[in-house]
Motif scaffolding. Structure first.
Motif, PDB file in Angstrom:
ATOM      1  N   CYS A 544      19.383 -17.024 -10.391  1.00 14.25           N
ATOM      2  CA  CYS A 544      19.919 -18.388 -10.283  1.00 14.25           C
ATOM      3  C   CYS A 544      18.849 -19.404 -10.669  1.00 14.25           C
ATOM      4  CB  CYS A 544      20.412 -18.646  -8.866  1.00 14.25           C
ATOM      5  SG  CYS A 544      21.079 -20.299  -8.591  1.00 14.25           S
ATOM      6  N   ALA A 545      17.610 -19.163 -10.233  1.00 18.84           N
ATOM      7  CA  ALA A 545      16.511 -20.075 -10.563  1.00 18.84           C
ATOM      8  C   ALA A 545      16.303 -20.161 -12.068  1.00 18.84           C
ATOM      9  CB  ALA A 545      15.228 -19.615  -9.871  1.00 18.84           C
ATOM     10  N   LEU A 546      16.527 -19.057 -12.769  1.00 17.61           N
ATOM     11  CA  LEU A 546      16.340 -19.062 -14.223  1.00 17.61           C
ATOM     12  C   LEU A 546      17.390 -19.914 -14.929  1.00 17.61           C
ATOM     13  CD1 LEU A 546      15.510 -15.287 -14.884  1.00 17.61           C
ATOM     14  CD2 LEU A 546      13.971 -17.164 -14.275  1.00 17.61           C
ATOM     15  N   ARG A 547      18.525 -20.102 -14.301  1.00 14.20           N
ATOM     16  CA  ARG A 547      19.597 -20.914 -14.889  1.00 14.20           C
ATOM     17  C   ARG A 547      19.548 -22.373 -14.452  1.00 14.20           C
ATOM     18  NH1 ARG A 547      25.315 -17.650 -14.536  1.00 14.20           N
ATOM     19  NH2 ARG A 547      24.833 -15.992 -16.044  1.00 14.20           N
ATOM     20  N   ALA A 551      18.684 -29.449 -10.668  1.00 17.75           N
ATOM     21  CA  ALA A 551      18.558 -29.109  -9.252  1.00 17.75           C
ATOM     22  C   ALA A 551      19.892 -29.163  -8.512  1.00 17.75           C
ATOM     23  CB  ALA A 551      17.570 -30.063  -8.580  1.00 17.75           C
ATOM     24  N   ASP A 552      20.069 -28.230  -7.578  1.00 16.26           N
ATOM     25  CA  ASP A 552      21.217 -28.238  -6.652  1.00 16.26           C
ATOM     26  C   ASP A 552      22.553 -28.327  -7.380  1.00 16.26           C
ATOM     27  OD1 ASP A 552      19.568 -28.119  -4.363  1.00 16.26           O
ATOM     28  OD2 ASP A 552      19.191 -30.262  -4.524  1.00 16.26           O
ATOM     29  N   ASP A 553      22.707 -27.474  -8.384  1.00 17.62           N
ATOM     30  CA  ASP A 553      23.971 -27.437  -9.110  1.00 17.62           C
ATOM     31  C   ASP A 553      24.599 -26.052  -8.947  1.00 17.62           C
ATOM     32  OD1 ASP A 553      26.134 -27.639 -10.745  1.00 17.62           O
ATOM     33  OD2 ASP A 553      25.023 -28.136 -12.564  1.00 17.62           O
ATOM     34  N   PRO A 554      25.528 -25.885  -8.011  1.00 23.71           N
ATOM     35  CA  PRO A 554      26.112 -24.565  -7.751  1.00 23.71           C
ATOM     36  C   PRO A 554      26.914 -24.006  -8.919  1.00 23.71           C
ATOM     37  CG  PRO A 554      27.319 -26.278  -6.563  1.00 23.71           C
ATOM     38  CD  PRO A 554      26.085 -26.926  -7.123  1.00 23.71           C
ATOM     39  N   HIS A 555      27.362 -24.867  -9.833  1.00 19.52           N
ATOM     40  CA  HIS A 555      28.172 -24.399 -10.964  1.00 19.52           C
ATOM     41  C   HIS A 555      27.371 -23.495 -11.902  1.00 19.52           C
ATOM     42  CE1 HIS A 555      31.499 -26.994  -9.862  1.00 19.52           C
ATOM     43  NE2 HIS A 555      30.663 -28.020  -9.783  1.00 19.52           N
ATOM     44  N   LEU A 556      26.055 -23.672 -11.933  1.00 17.44           N
ATOM     45  CA  LEU A 556      25.237 -22.897 -12.852  1.00 17.44           C
ATOM     46  C   LEU A 556      25.103 -21.433 -12.428  1.00 17.44           C
ATOM     47  CD1 LEU A 556      22.484 -25.585 -13.435  1.00 17.44           C
ATOM     48  CD2 LEU A 556      24.019 -24.683 -15.185  1.00 17.44           C
TER      49      LEU A 556
END
Length: 579
Positions: A544-547, A551-556
């Protein structure tokens, strides 16, 4: 006055307090475990209401806040008593000055500490930068250069963290937040003390290791050096402005001595200031301003940077410089996006006008057909949400101009992919995040070399590949002449033809599907040394961090989560902020 106490408690971030949503109160791994989670909303409100009333009748309000904050630090077992007292003493003047115009009600304070269910606050309101009306040029996908095209080699150094108190033989597992130093004591008889060249623990580096690295680098060829800050050690409870300037001057002098034939382009880390993370906007004047730090940087780096760059560096810690035909560099002061910068509680709207300035630089570059490299310390995905989303928007608009982004801060080897804002599916840029020189925490020392599309007409100036090198501490501490070793090359290690944004996005998908490849990534992520096992939630958080360049975007990351893992994933992902 409760806000003054809370401000001092924010200073306890140096001692490991967690960072609840919006509150800059934590600093790094290796510090004591969070304690606020044990306080109920009702208890929090009652405590700060009582303190509010009590402090109103105290003739020495600031000293009362200092005493109360010190007691809180000790009672919550955030650090040993002496470190609590030193940290509060160090932070009190700057933090109280930052909060003097930010008086909050007890319910708002507890909302900051415990979350919006306990109270709402609006310190960090939304804001937007202004993009020019000039239409975005058509997107031209990057292409690999011809085999005979020139390549630019860029040495990348970050997070050196020199500890002038490092002492071989001392306890690497002491009670303090930083060990392997005078005052750490001796280890038990059954355990080895700190090694000569560094240690796998919550320790920083001795000067001999840093100088040995630079001596080793003299034999290699580099065209440029990017250096993204964090020079002093993690003894943040006991630092003075003089200490920080000595560290700045000492490491700058070493770089000049050993790499004097190469031009170095620095950026400002969060540890350069004292108190740590204290970077007021330029409108703050007097003793609380950062003029002492920026002035020292101008004096130390004046031979590397032109006059125009030194002017903006001296004002607010950022600058731009033309590197050559068709290529410009922008060095950002990422402390103006940081959760831990308590000065942003006064005004967090595009501090110092840095992002609006960046837009102007990028538009000029686009107009002249130049490419731009961006360097900075804190990766954009770890910034305050509103700053990060504005930066993401800028990267989207100028994807044809921004050739590469380079950051540090997390101490590990990772990256952040940026996607088009319309679909969040087409990769448009990559923020490469290089591993640290320091061992902190439990790592080998390391450095990075980037291969960049070189200087020729119509060059993309994009990252073509990179190599990572380490000092294996197990072997080094057995030797008087340690050897820096090649660890891996990006494209070779992961079977990639190119290292463009689409390739890095594809790599994330392959890491998600191939456990063996992910385990290799996990090993390289830690610079070739880790005892941690990364289970499903950990893996999801890591990917998730790589995407998450925003910041703080759950859609990614929504497609990465399995049932029941989201909360654990968020907890693990947020640990990346702890540097």
């Amino acid at each position: 006055m409760a806000a003054r106490l809370l401000a001092l408690c924010a200073g306890l971030g140096a001692l490991g307090l967690p960072a609840p949503p919006g509150l800059p109160v934590h600093l790094g791994p290796g510090f004591p475990a969070p304690a606020w989670k044990n306080i109920s909303c009702w208890s929090c409100r009652a405590m700060f209401t009582a303190l509010d009333i009590a402090l109103q009748f105290d003739s020495n309000l600031d000293e009362a806040a200092v005493v109360a904050a010190t007691k809180l630090c000790i009672d919550l077992k955030l650090a040993p008593q002496d470190i609590c007292a030193q940290a509060i003493g160090l932070f009190k003047h700057d933090v109280i000055a930052a909060w003097i115009n930010s008086i909050l009600k007890p319910s708002e304070i507890c909302g900051l500490l415990l979350g919006i269910d306990c109270g709402r606050w609006d310190i960090y309101s939304d804001w937007n930068v202004t993009l020019p009306d000039t239409p975005k040029p058509p997107v031209v996908p990057p292409k690999a250069p011809r085999p005979s095209a020139p390549v630019t080699r860029v040495l990348f150094l970050t997070d050196i963290h020199w500890d002038k108190e490092y002492s071989p033989g001392t306890d690497p597992d002491c009670k303090d937040p930083l060990c392997c130093r005078r005052g750490s004591g001796l280890p038990p008889r059954y355990r080895k003390g700190a090694g000569k060249w560094g240690e796998y623990s919550k320790c920083d580096l001795p000067l001999r290791t840093i100088e040995n690295l630079l001596q080793h680098l003299r034999s290699d060829h580099f065209d440029l050096v990017y250096w993204t800050g964090d020079i002093p050690a993690h003894n943040v409870w006991h630092q003075s402005r003089r200490d920080q300037v000595v560290a700045l001057d000492t490491i700058t002098a070493l770089l000049r001595r050993h790499l004097g034939h190469v031009r170095v382009y620095p950026s400002v880390g969060n540890h350069e200031s004292t108190p740590v993370n204290s970077f007021p906007p330029p409108f703050v004047r007097g003793n609380q301003s950062s003029a002492w730090l920026y002035g020292a940087m101008v004096a130390a780096w004046k031979d590397w940077l032109p006059k125009e760059a030194l002017e903006t560096l001296g004002r607010a810690g950022f600058y731009t410089v033309k590197l050559g035909p068709g290529l410009r560099l922008v060095s950002l002061n990422m402390n103006f996006c940081s959760h831990e910068n308590f000065w942003l509680l006064v005004n967090s709207t595009d501090p110092a006008g840095q992002l609006q300035w960046l837009i102007g630089i990028l538009q000029e570059a686009e107009n002249s057909g130049d490419k731009v490299h961006i360097i900075g310390h804190i990766p954009p995905g770890l910034c305050m949400k509103v700053w990060s989303w504005n930066y993401y928007r800028i990267v989207n608009r100028y994807e044809g101009t921004i050739a590469a982004q380079f950051f540090g801060h997390t101490h590990v080897d990772e990256f952040e992919v940026f996607y088009d804002e319309e679909t969040l599916s087409r990769a448009v840029s990559v923020a490469f995040i290089a591993p640290s020189v320091t061992t902190y925490i439990d790592l080998n020392p390391g450095y990075r070399v980037y291969q960049i599309d070189g200087n020729y007409p119509n060059s993309s100036h994009s990252v073509l590949d990179h190599e990572t090198y380490i000092l294996n501490l197990t072997e080094a501490n057995r030797s008087e002449s340690p050897k820096w070793l090649f660890l891996y090359r990006l494209r070779e290690a992961y079977g990639m033809d190119t290292a463009f944004p689409a390739d890095m996005d594809s790599l994330i998908g392959r890491l998600a599907q191939d456990d063996r490849l992910f385990h290799k990534y996990w090993y390289l992520y830690h610079k070739g040394h880790t005892t941690q096992v990364c289970e499903q939630a950990c893996k999801t958080a890591t990917l998730c961090a790589l995407r998450t360049g925003r910041a703080d975007d759950p859609h990614l990351c929504k497609d990465l989560h399995k049932k029941g893992t989201y909360g654990e994933t968020r907890r693990l992902w947020r640990q990346r902020k702890m540097c």
